[in-house]
Design a protein around this motif. Structure first.
Motif, PDB file in Angstrom:
ATOM      1  N   PRO A 309       0.842  -1.204   0.000  1.00 39.74           N
ATOM      2  CA  PRO A 309       0.000   0.000   0.000  1.00 39.74           C
ATOM      3  C   PRO A 309       0.879   1.257   0.000  1.00 39.74           C
ATOM      4  N   THR A 310       0.332   2.346  -0.516  1.00 40.67           N
ATOM      5  CA  THR A 310       1.131   3.569  -0.672  1.00 40.67           C
ATOM      6  C   THR A 310       1.386   4.275   0.658  1.00 40.67           C
ATOM      7  N   ALA A 311       2.646   4.672   0.865  1.00 42.90           N
ATOM      8  CA  ALA A 311       3.001   5.540   1.991  1.00 42.90           C
ATOM      9  C   ALA A 311       4.056   6.518   1.488  1.00 42.90           C
ATOM     10  N   VAL A 312       3.872   7.791   1.819  1.00 42.58           N
ATOM     11  CA  VAL A 312       4.758   8.841   1.322  1.00 42.58           C
ATOM     12  C   VAL A 312       5.231   9.675   2.508  1.00 42.58           C
ATOM     13  N   TYR A 313       6.548   9.841   2.649  1.00 40.24           N
ATOM     14  CA  TYR A 313       7.123  10.539   3.812  1.00 40.24           C
ATOM     15  C   TYR A 313       7.629  11.918   3.389  1.00 40.24           C
ATOM     16  N   VAL A 314       7.065  12.960   3.971  1.00 44.07           N
ATOM     17  CA  VAL A 314       7.507  14.323   3.662  1.00 44.07           C
ATOM     18  C   VAL A 314       8.676  14.675   4.585  1.00 44.07           C
ATOM     19  N   PHE A 315       9.862  14.863   4.000  1.00 45.62           N
ATOM     20  CA  PHE A 315      11.029  15.128   4.848  1.00 45.62           C
ATOM     21  C   PHE A 315      11.479  16.573   4.780  1.00 45.62           C
ATOM     22  N   LYS A 316      10.836  17.368   3.903  1.00 43.85           N
ATOM     23  CA  LYS A 316      11.265  18.764   3.777  1.00 43.85           C
ATOM     24  C   LYS A 316      10.137  19.583   3.167  1.00 43.85           C
ATOM     25  N   THR A 317       9.928  20.788   3.695  1.00 38.02           N
ATOM     26  CA  THR A 317       8.979  21.708   3.078  1.00 38.02           C
ATOM     27  C   THR A 317       9.733  22.975   2.734  1.00 38.02           C
ATOM     28  N   ALA A 329       9.217  14.667  -0.856  1.00 40.49           N
ATOM     29  CA  ALA A 329       8.787  13.432  -0.216  1.00 40.49           C
ATOM     30  C   ALA A 329       9.398  12.210  -0.871  1.00 40.49           C
ATOM     31  N   ARG A 330       9.574  11.171  -0.058  1.00 42.08           N
ATOM     32  CA  ARG A 330       9.972   9.879  -0.619  1.00 42.08           C
ATOM     33  C   ARG A 330       8.757   8.968  -0.611  1.00 42.08           C
ATOM     34  N   VAL A 331       8.543   8.318  -1.743  1.00 42.99           N
ATOM     35  CA  VAL A 331       7.506   7.289  -1.787  1.00 42.99           C
ATOM     36  C   VAL A 331       8.132   6.070  -1.101  1.00 42.99           C
ATOM     37  N   LEU A 332       7.664   5.790   0.117  1.00 43.60           N
ATOM     38  CA  LEU A 332       8.260   4.672   0.864  1.00 43.60           C
ATOM     39  C   LEU A 332       7.832   3.349   0.248  1.00 43.60           C
ATOM     40  N   SER A 333       6.536   3.271  -0.111  1.00 43.32           N
ATOM     41  CA  SER A 333       6.002   2.020  -0.649  1.00 43.32           C
ATOM     42  C   SER A 333       4.836   2.362  -1.564  1.00 43.32           C
ATOM     43  N   GLY A 334       4.458   1.397  -2.419  1.00 44.41           N
ATOM     44  CA  GLY A 334       3.327   1.596  -3.311  1.00 44.41           C
ATOM     45  C   GLY A 334       3.658   2.561  -4.422  1.00 44.41           C
ATOM     46  N   SER A 335       2.654   3.286  -4.893  1.00 46.24           N
ATOM     47  CA  SER A 335       2.905   4.255  -5.965  1.00 46.24           C
ATOM     48  C   SER A 335       1.938   5.422  -5.846  1.00 46.24           C
ATOM     49  N   LEU A 336       2.183   6.432  -6.659  1.00 46.99           N
ATOM     50  CA  LEU A 336       1.527   7.725  -6.468  1.00 46.99           C
ATOM     51  C   LEU A 336       1.143   8.302  -7.825  1.00 46.99           C
ATOM     52  N   LYS A 337      -0.089   8.821  -7.927  1.00 42.69           N
ATOM     53  CA  LYS A 337      -0.503   9.475  -9.171  1.00 42.69           C
ATOM     54  C   LYS A 337      -0.930  10.898  -8.857  1.00 42.69           C
ATOM     55  N   PRO A 338      -0.752  11.807  -9.833  1.00 41.32           N
ATOM     56  CA  PRO A 338      -1.187  13.192  -9.587  1.00 41.32           C
ATOM     57  C   PRO A 338      -2.705  13.260  -9.425  1.00 41.32           C
ATOM     58  N   ASP A 339      -3.174  14.348  -8.854  1.00 41.30           N
ATOM     59  CA  ASP A 339      -4.608  14.618  -8.707  1.00 41.30           C
ATOM     60  C   ASP A 339      -5.382  13.492  -8.037  1.00 41.30           C
ATOM     61  N   THR A 340      -4.820  12.951  -6.960  1.00 42.74           N
ATOM     62  CA  THR A 340      -5.579  11.914  -6.251  1.00 42.74           C
ATOM     63  C   THR A 340      -5.780  12.335  -4.799  1.00 42.74           C
ATOM     64  N   ALA A 341      -6.778  11.693  -4.184  1.00 45.61           N
ATOM     65  CA  ALA A 341      -7.048  11.987  -2.774  1.00 45.61           C
ATOM     66  C   ALA A 341      -6.160  11.087  -1.929  1.00 45.61           C
ATOM     67  N   MET A 342      -5.495  11.686  -0.938  1.00 50.39           N
ATOM     68  CA  MET A 342      -4.657  10.910  -0.021  1.00 50.39           C
ATOM     69  C   MET A 342      -5.161  11.170   1.393  1.00 50.39           C
ATOM     70  N   HIS A 388       5.166  14.548   8.096  1.00 50.87           N
ATOM     71  CA  HIS A 388       3.885  13.858   7.959  1.00 50.87           C
ATOM     72  C   HIS A 388       4.008  12.696   6.966  1.00 50.87           C
ATOM     73  N   THR A 389       3.133  11.718   7.109  1.00 55.27           N
ATOM     74  CA  THR A 389       3.060  10.608   6.151  1.00 55.27           C
ATOM     75  C   THR A 389       1.702  10.662   5.457  1.00 55.27           C
ATOM     76  N   LEU A 390       1.710  10.501   4.131  1.00 61.33           N
ATOM     77  CA  LEU A 390       0.459  10.423   3.373  1.00 61.33           C
ATOM     78  C   LEU A 390       0.255   8.975   2.932  1.00 61.33           C
ATOM     79  N   THR A 391      -0.964   8.492   3.034  1.00 58.69           N
ATOM     80  CA  THR A 391      -1.259   7.116   2.600  1.00 58.69           C
ATOM     81  C   THR A 391      -2.619   7.123   1.917  1.00 58.69           C
ATOM     82  N   ASP A 392      -3.068   5.931   1.446  1.00 61.56           N
ATOM     83  CA  ASP A 392      -4.465   5.885   1.016  1.00 61.56           C
ATOM     84  C   ASP A 392      -5.296   5.668   2.278  1.00 61.56           C
ATOM     85  N   ASP A 393      -6.599   5.988   2.221  1.00 64.84           N
ATOM     86  CA  ASP A 393      -7.335   6.015   3.498  1.00 64.84           C
ATOM     87  C   ASP A 393      -7.624   4.623   4.064  1.00 64.84           C
TER      88      ASP A 393
END
Ligand SMILES: Nc1nc2c(ncn2[C@@H]2O[C@H](COP(=O)(O)OP(=O)(O)OP(=O)(O)O)[C@@H](O)[C@H]2O)c(=O)[nH]1
Ligand SMILES: [Mg+2]
Length: 701
Positions: A309-317, A329-342, A388-393
């Protein structure tokens, strides 16, 4: 899209001024990601691009840039080496698969070199050692390599034969691949190399034999093969190096001049061939929040694969006047598409992704798909901040990033004119969300805004940034030191009585307590020894509440009181007039009466200071530390340098940087971190109490 196997992620780490940013510029230029060689010295660096960075000629925050080499996308994370900004460096290490540990060929191992190297071990990533400035006057790259071996205790293996040094530096010959890069500066995409020249053959043969020996020693099967056949095949050597690097059993070492530039092609090849791909990263540790309230989050892991499953780690703003906020951010796992809800695990809210971009400076390209292992920029996220970490819900996961060093310095913020306080406060709180090394708070008694960070430069730059962002004139006030209070003697049988009769209901509560010191770090302990209902059960916590409140307000100088044990053993109550409030008041009064008899003292923060100075300055530096109430723990000497370790009160080293500079003609370096609290000597205590202007509040009114 880049597949995980096509990606390499490295952070460039090292002491301030060791040449990290210049190295990144050389890598970008030789890989043709930039048209011109950016130079830190003439302020044309694409990475040190902020006004503040150009002004201070040093990196103040992490910058990310991508280049392509040998069919791979290399993400480079250039980190600050200045002690004030190391929170960024620490967080970046959680997002990469290896570090390039930069050691200046002129200055060798310095305090931050040691500190960030230790972090790579803690985080569990391999490192490649890069000795920079081999072209500079007074460079001594061979001594620096020995110093890396002895001071970092790192099993170093030389990957190159270097031809010349200083003004006579000609270039490098790789030992593993036997390619010579000599003479002219390396041009963009300069894959051209020469054969090993005849006059260097002996040195290269010896170097390679040593390398084979080093690599064979890291693995039983290779040792066996080497002992029976006297050599390893090319593929055994390559595979052996890769495995040894991942296991931290070898630290391959390269030489570069980032200004010429030279040695850069060999380093780019090494990143492609030696740095582990993202899927080799150990599983990322974190937690899964529980859906039930009050239930602790459960430990969890994410593997660096696209199937997870997708997990994204924001290490810098980062923030820019025109572009607004960008999250790196680094995509830790899974994958990521633009314009999606996280789903943002820390805020618990949805976050909509816009574009996904990567590139160099303002020259950014869009991605329509980012996979596990890639490092990308996510512009204009609404409520997602650094760490923060972003994932799918459906699959929430919070990455446990590397723990940050605690803030060391605090100063109040002063205003030139009235009226700007609110605007500045909200800009500061916003900045603290971007910059995890920065803490913002308000002093309880004076309501003064206080900023805390890792170094004085950090706070100065913070105020500079605020002035630029909101256009309000503010400056830093005197330093605040995080003093604490405690007690040193036990008392028994202290009464706390609150009685008031003022028409209608009265207020009545009495408690009897014993109070004693706890060992440092023991915290506050409240022991309930009431028997036989001397106070009704529900009022026992009320007394505790009153005590805790008073402890937070302090007794001597308004600093929080810590490490105290209170035992409540008796009391009196009244059926009608007793209440929660009355017993809180009784607790507070008992605490104050007890504190007055318990020999209260002020505790001051002590830092562990490590100073590295030329041997000739040792006497001055030690004398100076003694005059600052310091305690020398020991000295070491390495070549012509002395390393002094000492404990010193934080209040005595607030301006240490400039003092050390003047004592050593700029040659001394130092690192410090808060170590523990100690009781202030009486004279110091008197001054702290007097300066605090503290007046105890009368609770009755
Ligand atoms: N001669 C020579 N000078 C170099 C080399 N690399 C860096 N420098 C110089 O060293 C100084 C510091 O370089 P930076 O790249 O800014 O160092 P840094 O490690 O990024 O420093 P911080 O960002 O402050 O941590 C600059 O004056 C560079 O021009 C090199 O290979 N040769
Ligand atoms: Mg830099």
């Amino acid at each position: 899209m880049f597949a995980p196997d096509d990606i390499r992620n490295v952070a460039i780490i090292g002491h301030k001024g060791s040449g990290k940013t210049q190295l990144a510029e050389a890598l970008l230029y030789v890989a043709k990601a930039t048209a011109k060689l950016g130079k830190v010295d003439d302020k044309s660096s694409t990475l040190d691009e902020s006004v503040e960075e150009k002004e201070h000629a040093c990196s103040l925050e992490t910058s990310v840039a991508s280049l392509s080499w040998g069919g791979k996308k290399i993400n480079i994370v250039d980190t600050p080496g200045e002690g004030s900004f190391l929170a960024d460096t620490r967080l970046a290490l959680g997002a990469v698969d290896a570090a390039l540990l930069v050691v200046s060929g002129k200055d060798g191992v310095q305090p931050i070199t040691e500190r960030v190297f230790a972090w790579t071990r803690e985080v569990g990533i391999p490192a490649i050692i890069v000795v920079t400035k081999v072209d500079a006057e007074n460079t001594k790259p061979d001594d620096v390599v020995s110093e890396v071996k002895s001071r970092l205790k790192a099993p170093v293996c030389l990957m190159e034969a270097r031809i010349g040094e200083g003004p006579a530096y000609e270039g490098v010959i790789t030992l593993r691949t036997q390619k010579a890069f000599l003479g002219k500066p390396e041009a963009p995409n300069a894959v051209a190399h020469a054969a090993v020249p005849a006059n260097a053959k002996a040195a290269v043969d010896n170097g390679r034999a040593k390398l084979v020996d080093d690599v064979a020693g890291t693995d039983d099967a290779l040792t066996e093969k080497y002992l029976t056949e006297g050599d390893l095949t090319q593929s055994e050597l390559d595979e052996g190096i890769r495995n040894a690097v991942r296991a931290n059993a070898l630290y391959p070492t390269y030489f570069v001049s980032s200004v010429k530039p030279s040695g850069i092609v060999a380093l780019l090849d090494a990143i492609v061939e030696i740095v582990p791909p993202p899927y080799a990263h150990a599983p990322f540790k974190g937690t899964v929040p529980s859906a039930k309230q009050g239930v602790q989050p459960a430990d969890a892991e994410r593997t660096a694969t696209v199937d997870a499953p997708t997990a994204v780690y924001v290490f810098k703003t980062t923030w820019d006047q025109h572009a607004g906020h960008t999250s790196w951010a680094r995509v830790l796992s899974g994958s990521l598409k633009p314009d999606t809800a996280m789903h943002n695990v820390q805020t618990g809210n949805a976050e909509r992704l816009g574009k996904i971009v990567y590139g160099v400076g303002k020259d950014l390209k869009q991605l329509d798909h980012a996979v596990a292992g890639d490092i990308v920029a996510l512009p204009k996220l609404k409520a997602t901040r650094t760490m923060h970490t972003l994932t799918d819900d459906k699959h929430p996961f919070a990455y446990s990033f590397p723990a940050l060093p605690p803030p060391l310095f605090s100063r109040g913020v002063k205003f030139e004119a009235k009226g700007g306080e609110e605007k500045v406060a909200s800009a500061l709180y916003r900045l603290a969300e971007e910059d995890p090394g920065l803490h913002v708070g308000q002093e309880e008694s004076t309501r003064e805004l206080v900023v805390s960070g890792l170094g004085s430069l950090h706070l100065e730059i913070t105020v500079e940034r605020i002035r630029r962002r909101v256009g309000i004139d503010c400056r830093l006030g005197p330093p605040h030191i995080a003093y604490k209070e405690t007690i040193t003697k036990k008392v028994t049988g202290v009464e706390g009585k609150h009685k008031k009769q003022s028409g209608g209901h009265g207020q009545f509560g009495v408690c009897y307590i014993d109070m004693e010191p706890m060992p440092r770090g023991g915290g506050f302990v409240y022991e309930d020894a009431i028997v036989g209902g001397a106070i009704p059960r529900q009022f026992i916590p009320s007394v505790e509440k009153g005590i805790v409140k008073s402890m937070a307000r302090g007794f001597l100088a308004g600093f929080p009181m810590i490490d105290v044990k209170v035992r409540i053993y008796d009391g009196k109550y009244h059926d009608v007039d007793s209440s929660d409030a009355a017993f809180q008041m009784a607790g507070s009064k008992a605490f104050k009466a007890a504190a007055a008899q318990c020999h209260p003292v002020i505790l001051e923060p002590i830092v562990k200071l490590q100073v590295t100075v030329p041997q000739t300055a040792t006497g001055d530096v030690i004398g100076d530390i003694n005059s600052r109430r310091g305690r020398i723990l020991g000295t070491d000497s390495v070549d012509d340098l002395t390393i002094v370790n000492a404990y010193v009160p934080l209040s005595e080293v607030l301006e240490y940087e400039s003092k050390l500079k003047s004592m050593t003609q700029g040659k001394g370096t130092f690192g410090m971190a808060v170590s523990h609290l100690e009781i202030c000597p009486p004279m110091v205590q008197d001054k702290v109490v007097k300066d605090s202007g503290f007046k105890a509040v009368e609770e009755d009114e």
